[in-house]
Design an enzyme around this catalytic site. Structure first.
Site, PDB file in Angstrom:
ATOM      1  N   ASP A 173       0.856  -1.204   0.000  1.00  0.00           N
ATOM      2  CA  ASP A 173       0.000   0.000   0.000  1.00  0.00           C
ATOM      3  C   ASP A 173       0.883   1.242   0.000  1.00  0.00           C
ATOM      4  O   ASP A 173       2.104   1.137   0.042  1.00  0.00           O
ATOM      5  CB  ASP A 173      -0.937  -0.008   1.228  1.00  0.00           C
ATOM      6  N   HIS A 471       1.671  -9.122  -3.218  1.00  0.00           N
ATOM      7  CA  HIS A 471       0.646  -8.096  -2.975  1.00  0.00           C
ATOM      8  C   HIS A 471       1.376  -6.761  -2.895  1.00  0.00           C
ATOM      9  O   HIS A 471       1.792  -6.327  -1.816  1.00  0.00           O
ATOM     10  CB  HIS A 471      -0.100  -8.394  -1.669  1.00  0.00           C
ATOM     11  N   ASP A 514       1.142 -17.927  -3.319  1.00  0.00           N
ATOM     12  CA  ASP A 514       1.708 -16.914  -4.214  1.00  0.00           C
ATOM     13  C   ASP A 514       0.581 -16.289  -5.038  1.00  0.00           C
ATOM     14  O   ASP A 514       0.379 -16.629  -6.210  1.00  0.00           O
ATOM     15  CB  ASP A 514       2.750 -17.560  -5.149  1.00  0.00           C
ATOM     16  N   GLU A 523       2.309 -10.208   0.903  1.00  0.00           N
ATOM     17  CA  GLU A 523       2.628  -8.783   0.734  1.00  0.00           C
ATOM     18  C   GLU A 523       4.125  -8.589   0.962  1.00  0.00           C
ATOM     19  O   GLU A 523       4.841  -9.527   1.348  1.00  0.00           O
ATOM     20  CB  GLU A 523       1.792  -7.949   1.709  1.00  0.00           C
TER      21      GLU A 523
HETATM   22  O1  G3I Z   1       1.875 -11.633  17.976  1.00  0.00           O
HETATM   23  C1  G3I Z   1       0.613 -12.316  17.954  1.00  0.00           C
HETATM   24  C2  G3I Z   1       0.798 -13.766  18.398  1.00  0.00           C
HETATM   25  O2  G3I Z   1       1.197 -13.801  19.756  1.00  0.00           O
HETATM   26  C3  G3I Z   1      -0.511 -14.523  18.198  1.00  0.00           C
HETATM   27  O3  G3I Z   1      -0.318 -15.901  18.511  1.00  0.00           O
HETATM   28  C4  G3I Z   1      -0.924 -14.386  16.724  1.00  0.00           C
HETATM   29  C5  G3I Z   1      -2.182 -15.126  16.408  1.00  0.00           C
HETATM   30  O4  G3I Z   1      -3.267 -14.460  16.993  1.00  0.00           O
HETATM   31  O5  G3I Z   1      -1.127 -12.999  16.408  1.00  0.00           O
HETATM   32  C6  G3I Z   1       0.106 -12.276  16.526  1.00  0.00           C
HETATM   33  O6  G3I Z   1      -0.142 -10.920  16.180  1.00  0.00           O
HETATM   34  C7  G3I Z   1      -0.172 -10.702  14.788  1.00  0.00           C
HETATM   35  C8  G3I Z   1       0.747  -9.517  14.516  1.00  0.00           C
HETATM   36  O7  G3I Z   1       0.638  -9.078  13.141  1.00  0.00           O
HETATM   37  C9  G3I Z   1       2.187  -9.960  14.768  1.00  0.00           C
HETATM   38  O8  G3I Z   1       3.041  -8.913  14.414  1.00  0.00           O
HETATM   39  C10 G3I Z   1      -1.610 -10.418  14.366  1.00  0.00           C
HETATM   40  O9  G3I Z   1      -2.348 -11.631  14.412  1.00  0.00           O
HETATM   41  C11 G3I Z   1      -1.639  -9.888  12.951  1.00  0.00           C
HETATM   42  O10 G3I Z   1      -2.947  -9.494  12.599  1.00  0.00           O
HETATM   43  C12 G3I Z   1      -0.693  -8.688  12.809  1.00  0.00           C
HETATM   44  O11 G3I Z   1      -0.694  -8.388  11.450  1.00  0.00           O
HETATM   45  C13 G3I Z   1      -0.201  -7.100  11.090  1.00  0.00           C
HETATM   46  C14 G3I Z   1      -1.090  -6.681   9.915  1.00  0.00           C
HETATM   47  O12 G3I Z   1      -0.627  -5.444   9.374  1.00  0.00           O
HETATM   48  C15 G3I Z   1      -2.547  -6.524  10.307  1.00  0.00           C
HETATM   49  O13 G3I Z   1      -2.645  -5.585  11.302  1.00  0.00           O
HETATM   50  C16 G3I Z   1       1.250  -7.240  10.619  1.00  0.00           C
HETATM   51  O14 G3I Z   1       2.105  -7.444  11.735  1.00  0.00           O
HETATM   52  C17 G3I Z   1       1.687  -5.974   9.900  1.00  0.00           C
HETATM   53  O15 G3I Z   1       2.951  -6.202   9.283  1.00  0.00           O
HETATM   54  C18 G3I Z   1       0.677  -5.629   8.803  1.00  0.00           C
HETATM   55  O16 G3I Z   1       1.095  -4.406   8.289  1.00  0.00           O
HETATM   56  C19 G3I Z   1       0.456  -4.017   7.069  1.00  0.00           C
HETATM   57  C20 G3I Z   1      -0.098  -2.615   7.332  1.00  0.00           C
HETATM   58  O17 G3I Z   1      -1.179  -2.730   8.245  1.00  0.00           O
HETATM   59  C21 G3I Z   1      -0.545  -1.957   6.039  1.00  0.00           C
HETATM   60  N1  G3I Z   1       0.576  -1.956   5.094  1.00  0.00           N
HETATM   61  C22 G3I Z   1       0.970  -3.318   4.753  1.00  0.00           C
HETATM   62  C23 G3I Z   1       1.529  -3.977   5.991  1.00  0.00           C
HETATM   63  C24 G3I Z   1       2.083  -5.371   5.701  1.00  0.00           C
HETATM   64  O18 G3I Z   1       1.057  -6.285   5.407  1.00  0.00           O
HETATM   65  O1  9MR Z   2      -3.564  -3.602   0.282  1.00  0.00           O
HETATM   66  C1  9MR Z   2      -3.851  -3.641   1.681  1.00  0.00           C
HETATM   67  C2  9MR Z   2      -2.631  -4.182   2.438  1.00  0.00           C
HETATM   68  O2  9MR Z   2      -1.567  -3.253   2.338  1.00  0.00           O
HETATM   69  C3  9MR Z   2      -2.981  -4.404   3.909  1.00  0.00           C
HETATM   70  O3  9MR Z   2      -1.929  -5.079   4.549  1.00  0.00           O
HETATM   71  C4  9MR Z   2      -4.261  -5.248   4.013  1.00  0.00           C
HETATM   72  C5  9MR Z   2      -4.694  -5.428   5.455  1.00  0.00           C
HETATM   73  O4  9MR Z   2      -4.909  -4.189   6.017  1.00  0.00           O
HETATM   74  O5  9MR Z   2      -5.342  -4.659   3.298  1.00  0.00           O
HETATM   75  C6  9MR Z   2      -5.043  -4.558   1.892  1.00  0.00           C
HETATM   76  O6  9MR Z   2      -6.137  -3.943   1.250  1.00  0.00           O
HETATM   77  C7  9MR Z   2      -7.255  -4.807   1.049  1.00  0.00           C
HETATM   78  C8  9MR Z   2      -8.341  -4.457   2.057  1.00  0.00           C
HETATM   79  O7  9MR Z   2      -7.869  -4.752   3.355  1.00  0.00           O
HETATM   80  C9  9MR Z   2      -9.594  -5.240   1.730  1.00  0.00           C
HETATM   81  N1  9MR Z   2     -10.020  -4.973   0.362  1.00  0.00           N
HETATM   82  C10 9MR Z   2      -8.988  -5.372  -0.611  1.00  0.00           C
HETATM   83  C11 9MR Z   2      -7.749  -4.558  -0.379  1.00  0.00           C
HETATM   84  C12 9MR Z   2      -6.655  -4.910  -1.381  1.00  0.00           C
HETATM   85  O8  9MR Z   2      -6.278  -6.245  -1.213  1.00  0.00           O
END
Ligand code: G3I
Ligand code: 9MR
Ligand code: ZN
Length: 543
Positions: A173, A471, A514, A523
């Site tokens: 994103d 992604h 993939d 991603e």
């Molecule tokens: O740490 C807990 C663990 O203890 C537990 O067992 C497990 C299962 O419930 O969850 C773990 O936490 C996870 C956390 O990442 C770990 O860092 C959460 O489930 C998981 O939802 C969380 O995901 C984050 C995700 O955003 C959703 O919030 C990712 O770390 C984070 O890298 C990702 O970041 C996104 C940005 O929001 C938007 N840009 C893209 C980026 C990468 O996908």
């Molecule tokens: O592209 C978005 C990605 O960077 C984030 O990690 C992810 C979770 O927040 O969301 C992606 O965006 C999706 C949105 O959450 C749901 N509609 C489809 C979007 C593109 O895949």
């Protein structure tokens, strides 16, 4: 003549998954190696998925001749991978060339042995940051684009606006978030330090500075730091300059403020010889952020109700505050910061490195500056804490895991966290001189580069089998994969509809697909790529 309001009822809706979007179950090779290859004097390890105990392996050269024979280690069951594997150690293979690992007539993908085998992937892994630049006219034949996300952004909840252009797009994103920006920048500065004697990587400093410049714009007058700047929602799969929705700056948080204080203090320590004026600006900003922390309790971040982009919510800011205290000690030499760090470190952490666990950076800074710390008992406690975690990780990776890693809870971004563990093992190796910590660190890098049950090199554009549909908006928009990007990897939480539909019931280490729709497994992100850059810099070029 329509009378408003008109009610339209839709019933009998069914969603049919047309199976041609399900990725082919491509045949995963039974024999895995690090698909980038090995330098002549490297430890060289591969893994074989086996049904029963097979005894021998051989290494074949390009003409199919056997150049080395060896014995497989006895098979062990890896529940996380859902299979039995045997380890092949072919470290005695020293001559440069191209080879395959062969067992019972089955061959691995071809891999190289050469001194410079990592140069291209290392460069691509940090050139990624240039291509992710925001608010900048990126020059590139495929991914070049005009400036994007310029202009005034509204500070949510106020009628105030400010310009906060620059920095890197976070991931697939175009949002920009302080906590991942700080973590990634710390990795780039540490990578520069680790490899500067062996590699011309001044790019690492210029990229770090690009992000630092943006972060400075995110600090409020009172020292608090805004958590992020994004549009209200995610755009379609367009190039960055086509996202023209209004920009919003989201509220101050203490995890962001603490990460800001830490990275700005680190920037002072690393840049003061190169650019003293900028370094001083960073140090003043760090102190201002620290003062905010000293006068405010924990202010964690939640997305405002109208904002649907990434959150990076972190309910716990003591590890970020610890990182800030350690970095401010390194920058100023003032023991008062050590007192603060010591107080904060009383929390029992596992010395992780990750966007929401920043204590590892604090530990690393304390250990690097131990000679200047008067409280030797505190330094000793930090050293013992780090070494005990390293001992556990090395024992698991080298003696228990079916794929050479110490990682058992495959979350979103698991590949990044696996390399963050290589970071801890690398500093433990520095501290102790123990070879097994170095071997274990390398083993984690080998996992992401091919020694995994998917038989994939998780870095786009490299290895024989690598992700084709990350992604990542620019890659999808251009229908061409940007190279040098580490995909998030298996997430047993199946946290997107695509993964949930396709992967349920798979063992944790195989919960990866993939496909560009699987943002929870495929991603890419700056804080994962920075761990890759650091791993190459430290493990390959840092020797
Ligand atoms: O740490 C807990 C663990 O203890 C537990 O067992 C497990 C299962 O419930 O969850 C773990 O936490 C996870 C956390 O990442 C770990 O860092 C959460 O489930 C998981 O939802 C969380 O995901 C984050 C995700 O955003 C959703 O919030 C990712 O770390 C984070 O890298 C990702 O970041 C996104 C940005 O929001 C938007 N840009 C893209 C980026 C990468 O996908
Ligand atoms: O592209 C978005 C990605 O960077 C984030 O990690 C992810 C979770 O927040 O969301 C992606 O965006 C999706 C949105 O959450 C749901 N509609 C489809 C979007 C593109 O895949
Ligand atoms: Zn942009």
């Amino acid at each position: 003549d329509s009378k408003l309001p008109v009610t339209v009822t839709i019933s009998e809706v069914s969603l049919i998954l047309n199976n041609n979007i399900t990725p082919e179950e491509n045949k995963t090779p039974m024999i895995k190696t690090n698909q980038i290859g090995y330098r002549p004097n490297d430890i060289k390890i591969g893994f074989v998925t086996v049904e029963e105990n097979i005894k021998n392996f051989s290494i074949l050269n390009e003409s199919g001749e056997t150049v080395l024979r060896g014995k497989l280690e006895s098979a062990r069951r890896d529940e996380l991978a859902g299979e039995y594997t045997s380890k092949a150690d072919f470290s005695n293979l020293k001559e440069e060339g191209k080879y395959t690992l062969s067992v019972d007539g089955e061959n691995s993908y071809i891999f190289s042995v050469a001194e410079n085998v990592y140069d291209n992937i290392f460069k691509a892994s940090y050139n990624f940051f240039y291509l992710q630049r925001c608010g900048f006219k990126v020059e590139d034949p495929v991914f070049g684009h005009e400036e994007c996300h310029k202009g005034q952004a509204r500070i949510i909840g106020t009628y105030d606006y400010k310009e906060a252009d620059g920095g890197w797009h976070d991931a697939g994103d175009y949002g920009r978030y302080i906590v991942t920006g700080a973590k990634a920048t710390a990795d780039l500065l540490l990578a520069w330090e680790a490899s500067k004697d062996n590699f011309d990587n001044q790019t690492l400093i210029s990229e770090a500075k690009w992000e630092l410049d943006w972060m400075l714009k995110m600090q409020r007058e009172d020292g608090g730091v805004y958590h992020k700047i994004t549009c209200k929602g995610f755009p379609g799969f367009v190039m960055p300059e086509e996202e023209t929705e209004p920009l919003f700056i989201c509220p101050v948080s203490t995890p962001a403020t603490a990460d800001f204080a830490g990275i700005m203090a680190m920037a002072y320590s690393y840049l003061k010889t190169d650019n003293n004026d900028f370094a001083n600006i960073c140090l003043e900003a760090a102190k201002k952020a620290w003062n905010y922390l000293e006068t405010h309790g924990s202010e964690t971040f939640k997305n405002p109700s109208t904002v649907m982009t990434g959150e990076y919510g972190d309910p716990y800011d003591k590890d970020e505050r610890y990182f800030a205290a350690a970095a401010l000690f390194e920058a100023t030499g003032e023991q008062s910061y050590i007192e603060k760090a010591k107080e904060l470190r009383k929390n029992k952490w596992k010395s992780e490195f990750g966007w929401e666990q920043m204590e590892g950076y604090g530990d690393e800074i304390i250990l690097k500056n131990s000679d200047h710390i008067e409280d030797k008992e505190f330094v000793k406690s930090v050293k013992e804490a780090v070494l005990s975690v390293a001992e556990e990780y090395a024992d698991t990776a080298l003696n228990k895991s079916g794929y050479g890693i110490a990682y058992d809870n495959f979350v979103w971004g698991s590949n990044g966290y696996i390399l963050d563990r290589a970071h801890l093992l690398s500093i433990a190796a520095d501290m102790s001189g123990k070879e097994k910590y170095k071997r274990a660190a390398r083993s984690h890098l080998d996992y992401v580069l091919g020694n995994n049950p998917m038989g994939i090199c998780y870095v786009t554009g490299f290895g024989t089998a690598s992700p084709q549909q990350p992604h990542h908006r620019p890659s999808v928009a251009k229908e061409q994969v940007m190279e040098g990007m580490l995909v998030g990897g298996p997430d047993q939480g199946l946290q997107d509809p695509f993964a949930e539909n396709l992967l349920s019931g798979k063992p944790p280490m195989k919960c990866w697909v993939d496909h560009f729709q699987s943002y929870s497994t495929n991603e890419i992100a700056i804080n994962w790529n920075s761990a890759l850059v650091y791993s190459f810099a430290k493990i390959i070029y840092g020797e």
